[in-house]
Every structure is written in structure tokens, then in C-alpha cells.
Design a protein around this motif. Structure first.
Motif, PDB file in Angstrom:
ATOM      1  N   ALA A  10       4.067  25.832   3.179  1.00 47.99           N
ATOM      2  CA  ALA A  10       2.667  26.224   3.340  1.00 47.99           C
ATOM      3  C   ALA A  10       2.764  27.361   4.358  1.00 47.99           C
ATOM      4  N   LEU A  11       2.696  28.567   3.855  1.00 48.91           N
ATOM      5  CA  LEU A  11       3.114  29.724   4.659  1.00 48.91           C
ATOM      6  C   LEU A  11       2.277  29.890   5.929  1.00 48.91           C
ATOM      7  N   LEU A  12       2.992  29.944   7.044  1.00 51.17           N
ATOM      8  CA  LEU A  12       2.342  30.185   8.334  1.00 51.17           C
ATOM      9  C   LEU A  12       2.231  31.693   8.538  1.00 51.17           C
ATOM     10  N   ARG A  31      11.271  35.708   4.992  1.00 51.99           N
ATOM     11  CA  ARG A  31      12.737  35.777   4.842  1.00 51.99           C
ATOM     12  C   ARG A  31      13.385  34.491   5.344  1.00 51.99           C
ATOM     13  N   HIS A  32      12.895  33.995   6.478  1.00 47.59           N
ATOM     14  CA  HIS A  32      13.435  32.769   7.064  1.00 47.59           C
ATOM     15  C   HIS A  32      13.290  31.593   6.089  1.00 47.59           C
ATOM     16  N   VAL A  33      12.110  31.482   5.492  1.00 50.95           N
ATOM     17  CA  VAL A  33      11.833  30.374   4.573  1.00 50.95           C
ATOM     18  C   VAL A  33      12.725  30.472   3.321  1.00 50.95           C
ATOM     19  N   ILE A  34      12.904  31.686   2.828  1.00 52.26           N
ATOM     20  CA  ILE A  34      13.698  31.864   1.608  1.00 52.26           C
ATOM     21  C   ILE A  34      15.200  31.785   1.912  1.00 52.26           C
ATOM     22  N   ASP A  35      15.640  32.520   2.915  1.00 48.54           N
ATOM     23  CA  ASP A  35      17.089  32.650   3.149  1.00 48.54           C
ATOM     24  C   ASP A  35      17.672  31.494   3.949  1.00 48.54           C
ATOM     25  N   ASP A  40      11.918  26.271  -2.358  1.00 48.77           N
ATOM     26  CA  ASP A  40      11.749  26.732  -3.741  1.00 48.77           C
ATOM     27  C   ASP A  40      10.571  27.672  -3.919  1.00 48.77           C
ATOM     28  N   GLY A  41       9.675  27.706  -2.932  1.00 45.55           N
ATOM     29  CA  GLY A  41       8.518  28.573  -3.111  1.00 45.55           C
ATOM     30  C   GLY A  41       7.640  28.662  -1.881  1.00 45.55           C
ATOM     31  N   LEU A  42       6.644  29.520  -2.004  1.00 45.04           N
ATOM     32  CA  LEU A  42       5.673  29.727  -0.920  1.00 45.04           C
ATOM     33  C   LEU A  42       4.270  29.446  -1.444  1.00 45.04           C
ATOM     34  N   TYR A  43       3.510  28.711  -0.642  1.00 43.31           N
ATOM     35  CA  TYR A  43       2.103  28.462  -0.937  1.00 43.31           C
ATOM     36  C   TYR A  43       1.332  29.342   0.034  1.00 43.31           C
ATOM     37  N   VAL A  44       0.776  30.425  -0.500  1.00 43.90           N
ATOM     38  CA  VAL A  44       0.206  31.474   0.352  1.00 43.90           C
ATOM     39  C   VAL A  44      -1.319  31.326   0.397  1.00 43.90           C
ATOM     40  N   GLY A 206       4.186  22.017   2.482  1.00 47.42           N
ATOM     41  CA  GLY A 206       3.860  21.598   3.844  1.00 47.42           C
ATOM     42  C   GLY A 206       4.148  22.629   4.908  1.00 47.42           C
ATOM     43  N   SER A 207       3.484  22.445   6.028  1.00 50.23           N
ATOM     44  CA  SER A 207       3.605  23.381   7.151  1.00 50.23           C
ATOM     45  C   SER A 207       4.935  23.238   7.879  1.00 50.23           C
ATOM     46  N   THR A 208       5.395  21.990   8.051  1.00 50.28           N
ATOM     47  CA  THR A 208       6.600  21.810   8.871  1.00 50.28           C
ATOM     48  C   THR A 208       7.870  22.205   8.123  1.00 50.28           C
ATOM     49  N   TYR A 209       7.772  22.348   6.795  1.00 49.76           N
ATOM     50  CA  TYR A 209       8.959  22.776   6.033  1.00 49.76           C
ATOM     51  C   TYR A 209       9.386  24.193   6.423  1.00 49.76           C
ATOM     52  N   ASN A 210       8.449  24.972   6.981  1.00 55.37           N
ATOM     53  CA  ASN A 210       8.788  26.316   7.461  1.00 55.37           C
ATOM     54  C   ASN A 210       9.895  26.267   8.516  1.00 55.37           C
ATOM     55  N   ALA A 211       9.943  25.150   9.263  1.00 59.29           N
ATOM     56  CA  ALA A 211      10.909  25.050  10.356  1.00 59.29           C
ATOM     57  C   ALA A 211      11.934  23.947  10.117  1.00 59.29           C
ATOM     58  N   ASN A 212      11.522  22.899   9.420  1.00 60.93           N
ATOM     59  CA  ASN A 212      12.356  21.707   9.227  1.00 60.93           C
ATOM     60  C   ASN A 212      12.814  21.602   7.773  1.00 60.93           C
ATOM     61  N   GLY A 213      13.147  22.753   7.197  1.00 57.21           N
ATOM     62  CA  GLY A 213      13.484  22.814   5.773  1.00 57.21           C
ATOM     63  C   GLY A 213      14.671  21.959   5.362  1.00 57.21           C
ATOM     64  N   PRO A 214      15.811  22.078   6.055  1.00 55.45           N
ATOM     65  CA  PRO A 214      17.000  21.351   5.591  1.00 55.45           C
ATOM     66  C   PRO A 214      16.789  19.838   5.523  1.00 55.45           C
ATOM     67  N   ARG A 215      16.186  19.246   6.572  1.00 57.54           N
ATOM     68  CA  ARG A 215      15.946  17.790   6.529  1.00 57.54           C
ATOM     69  C   ARG A 215      14.991  17.440   5.385  1.00 57.54           C
TER      70      ARG A 215
END
Ligand code: HMN
Length: 294
Positions: A10-12, A31-35, A40-44, A206-215
């Protein structure tokens, strides 16, 4: 729309002190979210992007930047909903022309609309926009509750392909999944990712996936494979992180962490009337960052 399944940020959106979009910062977050998060995607244009505080031109600007920075690397869903249905239609057409993979629209809020009016709103949008639509249900913020039969009526509309289900009602979620196996269901509360995957959602936003993606990805994958015990251990750590974030303030904490993660010098400001972070919040955000993310 099998292709839309997966985990979405959920793009911040970072703003400048004057309320304008911090374009450089936004591009770095994408870039951070993708790379790095490898989502798998962005909810803008969702709540996390402070979308409901924006004018139409700024919403378009954010759709432009996200598409330009992403290209075809990951899926893009544009949240275009607004109680102003004319604006929702215009934004839906705009995002579709840009090449967004789908649109989403929040239930119309503020006035107590009847379900008949809510359904008409989705019919008006889907009639006018040549794209698939995901209903965005978030009763905690909109006050709009949709029941099982009403979801059935919305799902009958041409081009309504699913729902972003941001609620803790697991009875309704289980009923929805059972009754509508062909429709997409995205989970909206990151702290409940595991039990929603057990209930066979198709993805999560979700919002926290922007930072906590791997878990988050691990929880998603393990739970799909039926490895619930292992997934729960990661959800437990994730929820220690999310509890700390919510206690300190969702937006200030995520903004701080993403500013650090993207190496941005300029502070990621909030859009008024959202308050700016206090020094105490920033200090606590640094602790949370070091403990769970860095
Ligand atoms: C969006 O529209 O930006 C999001 O999809 C909203 C998302 O569902 C978030 N919900 C709210 O902030 C109310 C969650 O990611 C939420 O921030 C997280 O689960 C922490 O509670």
C-alpha cells in the motif's frame, strides 16, 4: 485475474514540508519496494498514501510517477474511489490509459449511503472505465459495512473482480471465500496475514509490507504451503514490529524507516492535517528500525 494475485505495497507517499509530493523520495520508495522488498505489486492511492487528503491533480501526479518508475516490472492497482464519483471515474480512466493493471475504489463514505447507492456507485465506475475493479472495503475508516449477500450483488457487476478486505471479520471472510471462489480476495490487515492466508485469500495489500517485505513474503508462502507453525513464528515477530509501529504512530514510524532505508536526506513529511512527527516519535522510530528492520 490470476495475474493479480500476490503481495502488494500500500504505497506510502512522502510529502515536502509545503504539502507537495516529494517526487525523488517517492521514486526511491517504489524502487525499494520492487528491488529490495521484492513485492508483486503496488496499490497506489490508498489510505497509506494519504490519498483522501489530496486534490485530483496530485492524485494523477502520483499515478504518473508510480507508472513511470515501475514500468512493467510489477503489477499496479490504482485506488481511485472517492465520494465524488465523477472524480473516481475520471481517475479510473486516467490510470487505465496509463496502463494500470486494475483499479480499486473505496466504498463511498461520509454520507450514510444505502447499499443501493453504493451499488450504483460501482456500476457507474465500471460502466465508464474499461478496466477491472477491486472493491475496497475498510469499515474501520469508512463506517461502511458490506454483508455477504451485498458482496454477491457487487460481484455480479461486470468487471468487479474482487475485494480488498480490510476487516477482522473472519466469519465473513470464510463465507466470502467459500461462496465466491472465482473472485479475488486481498487481505488488508498486515497483522492478520497468516489467518487470512489460511482462509485462502489470493493476496494481501498493506502499509507495513513497504518496510517488512521479506518476513511478510515468508508468512504468505509458508502459510500457502500449509506450514502454519513456521508461519506463525514469523507472524509473531512481525506483530511485535507492527505493535511497536502502531503504538508510536503508523505514518511517522513508517516514513522514518523508509527515509532511512532509501538513504533520503530530506525528511518524509506528512500531508496536513496529518501532524508532523515529533522528536520523541523519531527517536522511537529509530529504535524500532534498528530492532526489526535494519
Ligand atoms: C491502503 O489503502 O493504503 C491500505 O491498503 C490500508 C491497509 O490495509 C492498512 N490499513 C490501515 O492503515 C487502516 C494496513 O496495512 C494497516 O496499516 C496495517 O495492517 C497496520 O494496522
Amino acid at each position: 485475474r490470476e495475474d493479480l494475485k500476490g503481495l502488494y505495497s500500500a504505497l506510502l507517499v512522502p510529502y515536502n514540508e509545503d504539502g507537495s509530493v516529494n517526487e525523488e523520495g517517492l521514486r526511491k520508495i517504489i524502487r525499494h519496494v520492487i528491488d529490495k522488498m521484492e513485492l508483486d505489486g503496488l496499490y497506489v492511492g490508498g489510505s497509506t498514501g494519504e490519498n483522501f487528503l489530496l486534490d485530483k491533480e496530485t492524485k494523477k501526479q502520483i499515478f504518473d510517477i508510480a507508472k513511470d518508475e515501475t514500468g512493467d516490472a510489477v503489477k499496479l492497482i490504482a485506488q481511485v474511489g472517492s465520494p465524488n464519483v465523477y472524480e473516481a471515474i475520471e481517475l479510473g480512466q486516467y490510470a487505465t490509459e496509463l496502463g494500470y493493471d486494475a483499479i480499486s475504489a473505496v466504498t463511498p463514505f461520509y454520507y450514510k449511503f444505502s447499499f443501493k447507492e453504493v451499488k450504483q456507485y460501482y456500476k457507474d465506475i465500471t460502466d465508464a472505465v474499461d478496466n477491472d475493479l477491486i472493491v475496497y472495503s475498510i469499515p474501520v475508516l469508512t463506517g461502511v459495512e458490506i454483508g455477504l449477500d451485498d458482496f454477491g450483488e457487487l460481484f455480479e457487476l461486470d468487471r468487479v473482480v474482487g475485494v480488498k478486505f480490510t476487516a477482522a471479520d473472519f466469519f465473513l471472510l470464510e463465507r466470502l471465500r467459500k461462496k465466491f471462489p472465482e473472485h479475488l480476495i486481498f487481505s488488508g490487515f498486515d497483522e492478520m496475514l497468516l489467518p487470512t492466508v489460511v482462509n485462502k485469500v489470493d493476496g494481501a495489500i498493506g502499509s507495513t509490507y513497504n518496510a517488512n517485505g521479506p518476513r511478510s513474503k515468508q508468512i504468505f508462502e509458508l502459510a500457502k504451503e500449509g506450514k502454519v507453525e513456521e508461519a506463525l513464528e514469523i507472524q509473531n515477530v512481525t506483530n511485535d514490529f507492527i505493535s511497536a509501529v502502531l503504538e508510536n504512530g503508523l505514518y511517522p514510524t513508517l516514513k522514518y524507516i523508509l527515509q532511512q532505508e532509501t538513504g533520503s536526506e530530506e525528511r518524509f513529511y506528512a500531508r496536513k492535517p496529518m501532524a508532523q512527527s515529533t522528536d520523541a516519535q523519531l527517536e522511537r522510530a529509530q529504535e524500532i528500525y534498528e530492532k526489526y528492520i535494519k
